[in-house]
Write an enzyme that holds these catalytic residues in place. Sequence first.
Site, PDB file in Angstrom:
ATOM      1  N   LYS A  49      70.459  33.878  39.205  1.00  0.00           N
ATOM      2  CA  LYS A  49      71.594  34.848  39.001  1.00  0.00           C
ATOM      3  C   LYS A  49      71.055  36.405  39.860  1.00  0.00           C
ATOM      4  O   LYS A  49      72.148  36.775  40.444  1.00  0.00           O
ATOM      5  CB  LYS A  49      71.448  35.056  37.624  1.00  0.00           C
ATOM      6  CG  LYS A  49      72.683  35.303  37.081  1.00  0.00           C
ATOM      7  CD  LYS A  49      72.917  35.099  35.624  1.00  0.00           C
ATOM      8  CE  LYS A  49      71.669  35.492  34.910  1.00  0.00           C
ATOM      9  NZ  LYS A  49      71.638  36.898  34.295  1.00  0.00           N
ATOM     10  N   ARG A  60      75.480  39.725  27.013  1.00  0.00           N
ATOM     11  CA  ARG A  60      74.466  38.609  26.540  1.00  0.00           C
ATOM     12  C   ARG A  60      74.954  37.961  25.253  1.00  0.00           C
ATOM     13  O   ARG A  60      74.327  36.753  24.782  1.00  0.00           O
ATOM     14  CB  ARG A  60      73.153  39.022  26.625  1.00  0.00           C
ATOM     15  CG  ARG A  60      72.035  38.146  27.047  1.00  0.00           C
ATOM     16  CD  ARG A  60      70.523  38.863  26.764  1.00  0.00           C
ATOM     17  NE  ARG A  60      70.090  39.630  27.938  1.00  0.00           N
ATOM     18  CZ  ARG A  60      69.597  39.377  29.040  1.00  0.00           C
ATOM     19  NH1 ARG A  60      68.987  38.081  28.899  1.00  0.00           N
ATOM     20  NH2 ARG A  60      69.152  39.965  30.015  1.00  0.00           N
ATOM     21  N   ARG A 112      57.703  27.976  39.655  1.00  0.00           N
ATOM     22  CA  ARG A 112      57.716  29.372  40.095  1.00  0.00           C
ATOM     23  C   ARG A 112      56.256  30.069  39.934  1.00  0.00           C
ATOM     24  O   ARG A 112      55.716  29.808  39.047  1.00  0.00           O
ATOM     25  CB  ARG A 112      58.601  30.082  39.368  1.00  0.00           C
ATOM     26  CG  ARG A 112      59.429  31.180  40.070  1.00  0.00           C
ATOM     27  CD  ARG A 112      60.863  31.322  39.545  1.00  0.00           C
ATOM     28  NE  ARG A 112      60.543  32.066  38.122  1.00  0.00           N
ATOM     29  CZ  ARG A 112      61.391  33.206  37.788  1.00  0.00           C
ATOM     30  NH1 ARG A 112      62.445  33.502  38.653  1.00  0.00           N
ATOM     31  NH2 ARG A 112      61.368  33.686  36.567  1.00  0.00           N
ATOM     32  N   ARG A 124      54.035  32.140  35.350  1.00  0.00           N
ATOM     33  CA  ARG A 124      54.315  33.345  34.106  1.00  0.00           C
ATOM     34  C   ARG A 124      54.491  32.225  32.844  1.00  0.00           C
ATOM     35  O   ARG A 124      55.116  31.265  32.792  1.00  0.00           O
ATOM     36  CB  ARG A 124      55.525  33.970  34.470  1.00  0.00           C
ATOM     37  CG  ARG A 124      55.247  35.134  35.521  1.00  0.00           C
ATOM     38  CD  ARG A 124      56.259  36.294  35.477  1.00  0.00           C
ATOM     39  NE  ARG A 124      57.571  35.697  35.032  1.00  0.00           N
ATOM     40  CZ  ARG A 124      58.833  36.177  35.346  1.00  0.00           C
ATOM     41  NH1 ARG A 124      58.751  37.287  36.058  1.00  0.00           N
ATOM     42  NH2 ARG A 124      60.060  35.692  35.149  1.00  0.00           N
TER      43      ARG A 124
END
Length: 212
Positions: free
Chosen positions: A13, A87, A126, A158
């Site tokens: 996004k 959201r 990632r 992460r």
Amino acid sequence: MNLVLLGPPGTGKGTIAKFIEVRFGCAHVSTGDLLRDEVASRTAVGLEIEPVMNSGALVDDAIVLRVLEKTLAGLKGKSFVLDGFPRTLEQGEILEPLLARLGIALDLVLEIDSPEEIIVKRLSARRQCVSCKRIYGLDVPSKNEGLCDECGSQTVLRKDDEPEVVKERLRLYNDITRPLSDFYSGRGLLRKIDGDRTLQEIFAEVEKLLSP
Ligand SMILES: [Zn+2]
């Protein structure tokens, strides 16, 4: 053209918002960035929200709206792409009077989506540099595995990209954000974009949708 970008984590996004900013000159308004800026500049709002943000909790809607309204008013009619807000359905509902007060209309809501297993696969691939925070992924791997191209530091997975955490983030998205799809669909503003493709293919479709 004023846009809202919806989509679960791991659908690119932010990258797509950047593309729209560069290609169409829309200001990229990311509420996450706006709140982090308030904290970094140590404004009154920043000092108020810092402990909340550090705890990982969500900042109160009223504060986010205040910061957002100030930013949108400051655009003085320049078009924008909104990323990270709304959201929840509730936020979608309070965004409408805010925009009306500013004399702004939404033109389009783009929802980028991918199957859950693709998102989990992409996010667990990632890696982020521990020092300069640059992100590497399936689309843009680092040249030497485990090391940052920019600064040579180690790159790591992460915590919030670990498969179990990603599944929880997706569950939250489905529960609280997904109802916005129907909300905007009912207003005739929603366009769905298949996120399970290369960024180039997605850019091409977005470009076609947004071109006059
Ligand atoms: Zn680095």
